[in-house]
Design a protein around this motif. Structure first.
Motif, mmCIF file in Angstrom:
data_model
loop_
_atom_site.group_PDB
_atom_site.id
_atom_site.type_symbol
_atom_site.label_atom_id
_atom_site.label_comp_id
_atom_site.label_asym_id
_atom_site.label_seq_id
_atom_site.Cartn_x
_atom_site.Cartn_y
_atom_site.Cartn_z
ATOM 1 N N PHE A 19 92.902 21.126 27.770
ATOM 2 C CA PHE A 19 91.928 20.884 28.831
ATOM 3 C C PHE A 19 92.236 19.578 29.543
ATOM 4 N N GLU A 20 92.464 18.529 28.765
ATOM 5 C CA GLU A 20 92.709 17.217 29.363
ATOM 6 C C GLU A 20 94.044 17.183 30.100
ATOM 7 N N ARG A 21 95.066 17.825 29.543
ATOM 8 C CA ARG A 21 96.372 17.868 30.227
ATOM 9 C C ARG A 21 96.234 18.564 31.574
ATOM 10 N N MET A 22 95.538 19.676 31.575
ATOM 11 C CA MET A 22 95.377 20.435 32.818
ATOM 12 C C MET A 22 94.471 19.686 33.806
ATOM 13 N N ARG A 23 93.435 19.030 33.300
ATOM 14 C CA ARG A 23 92.540 18.264 34.163
ATOM 15 C C ARG A 23 93.307 17.172 34.903
ATOM 16 N N GLN A 24 94.297 16.611 34.226
ATOM 17 C CA GLN A 24 95.100 15.538 34.825
ATOM 18 C C GLN A 24 96.305 16.083 35.601
ATOM 19 N N ALA A 29 106.038 20.509 30.453
ATOM 20 C CA ALA A 29 107.351 19.862 30.385
ATOM 21 C C ALA A 29 107.229 18.342 30.453
ATOM 22 N N THR A 30 106.329 17.852 31.285
ATOM 23 C CA THR A 30 106.159 16.409 31.450
ATOM 24 C C THR A 30 105.662 15.755 30.167
ATOM 25 N N ILE A 31 104.630 16.342 29.569
ATOM 26 C CA ILE A 31 104.099 15.731 28.339
ATOM 27 C C ILE A 31 105.078 15.911 27.179
ATOM 28 N N ALA A 32 105.783 17.038 27.172
ATOM 29 C CA ALA A 32 106.795 17.256 26.124
ATOM 30 C C ALA A 32 107.883 16.186 26.202
ATOM 31 N N ASP A 33 108.356 15.897 27.406
ATOM 32 C CA ASP A 33 109.360 14.843 27.572
ATOM 33 C C ASP A 33 108.809 13.491 27.117
ATOM 34 N N ALA A 34 107.557 13.219 27.458
ATOM 35 C CA ALA A 34 106.954 11.924 27.129
ATOM 36 C C ALA A 34 106.827 11.713 25.624
ATOM 37 N N VAL A 35 106.524 12.771 24.897
ATOM 38 C CA VAL A 35 106.357 12.624 23.446
ATOM 39 C C VAL A 35 107.594 13.084 22.666
ATOM 40 N N GLU A 36 108.643 13.425 23.411
ATOM 41 C CA GLU A 36 109.957 13.747 22.852
ATOM 42 C C GLU A 36 109.944 14.957 21.916
ATOM 43 N N VAL A 37 109.332 16.047 22.412
ATOM 44 C CA VAL A 37 109.376 17.327 21.705
ATOM 45 C C VAL A 37 109.724 18.415 22.719
ATOM 46 N N ASN A 38 110.016 19.598 22.223
ATOM 47 C CA ASN A 38 110.262 20.730 23.113
ATOM 48 C C ASN A 38 108.951 21.185 23.738
ATOM 49 N N ALA A 39 109.046 21.742 24.934
ATOM 50 C CA ALA A 39 107.856 22.274 25.598
ATOM 51 C C ALA A 39 107.179 23.333 24.737
ATOM 52 N N SER A 40 107.966 24.097 24.000
ATOM 53 C CA SER A 40 107.393 25.136 23.146
ATOM 54 C C SER A 40 106.501 24.543 22.046
ATOM 55 N N THR A 41 106.790 23.320 21.629
ATOM 56 C CA THR A 41 105.951 22.656 20.633
ATOM 57 C C THR A 41 104.574 22.352 21.219
ATOM 58 N N TYR A 58 98.734 11.784 18.267
ATOM 59 C CA TYR A 58 98.541 10.415 18.748
ATOM 60 C C TYR A 58 99.385 10.147 19.998
ATOM 61 N N GLY A 59 100.619 10.623 19.997
ATOM 62 C CA GLY A 59 101.476 10.450 21.173
ATOM 63 C C GLY A 59 100.904 11.154 22.399
ATOM 64 N N MET A 60 100.381 12.351 22.187
ATOM 65 C CA MET A 60 99.767 13.082 23.295
ATOM 66 C C MET A 60 98.519 12.355 23.795
ATOM 67 N N LEU A 61 97.722 11.848 22.869
ATOM 68 C CA LEU A 61 96.523 11.097 23.262
ATOM 69 C C LEU A 61 96.892 9.872 24.082
ATOM 70 N N GLN A 62 97.907 9.155 23.637
ATOM 71 C CA GLN A 62 98.349 7.970 24.384
ATOM 72 C C GLN A 62 98.801 8.349 25.786
ATOM 73 N N TYR A 63 99.610 9.387 25.888
ATOM 74 C CA TYR A 63 100.118 9.788 27.193
ATOM 75 C C TYR A 63 98.972 10.225 28.113
ATOM 76 N N LEU A 64 97.999 10.909 27.548
ATOM 77 C CA LEU A 64 96.863 11.391 28.339
ATOM 78 C C LEU A 64 95.793 10.316 28.552
ATOM 79 N N LYS A 65 96.040 9.144 27.983
ATOM 80 C CA LYS A 65 95.115 8.012 28.079
ATOM 81 C C LYS A 65 93.727 8.367 27.534
#
Length: 82
Positions: A19-24, A29-41, A58-65
């Motif tokens: 929800f938060e990723r889509m809201r932003q 692909a962008t968040i996957a690159d930021a947290v260094e995992v595959n998009a499928s993850t 935690y990495g996703m939370l940081q990226y999504l602020k």
């Protein structure tokens, strides 16, 4: 914690993160690159097909602020209303 409870929590985590990723307007692909995992993850986490590690969440939370304390309070409220 039993398997069903773990799956419910995984679904809630994935739902909140998606929800938060889509809201932003952030792509998978962008968040996957930021947290260094595959998009499928990311897809697997959001769809609760993968029990994410705390480090990944935690990495996703940081990226999504998203404040981790706020996230876990929301998760706790969602869990108690289930």
């Amino acid at each position: 914690m039993n398997k069903e409870a773990t799956h419910i929590i995984s679904k809630q985590i994935g739902s909140i993160l998606k929800f938060e990723r889509m809201r932003q307007h952030i792509t998978i692909a962008t968040i996957a690159d930021a947290v260094e995992v595959n998009a499928s993850t990311i897809v697997s986490v959001e769809e609760a097909k993968h029990q994410a590690s705390f480090v990944l969440i935690y990495g996703m939370l940081q990226y999504l602020k998203i404040n981790p304390t706020d996230f876990f309070k929301l998760l706790e409220r969602n869990e108690s209303s289930s």
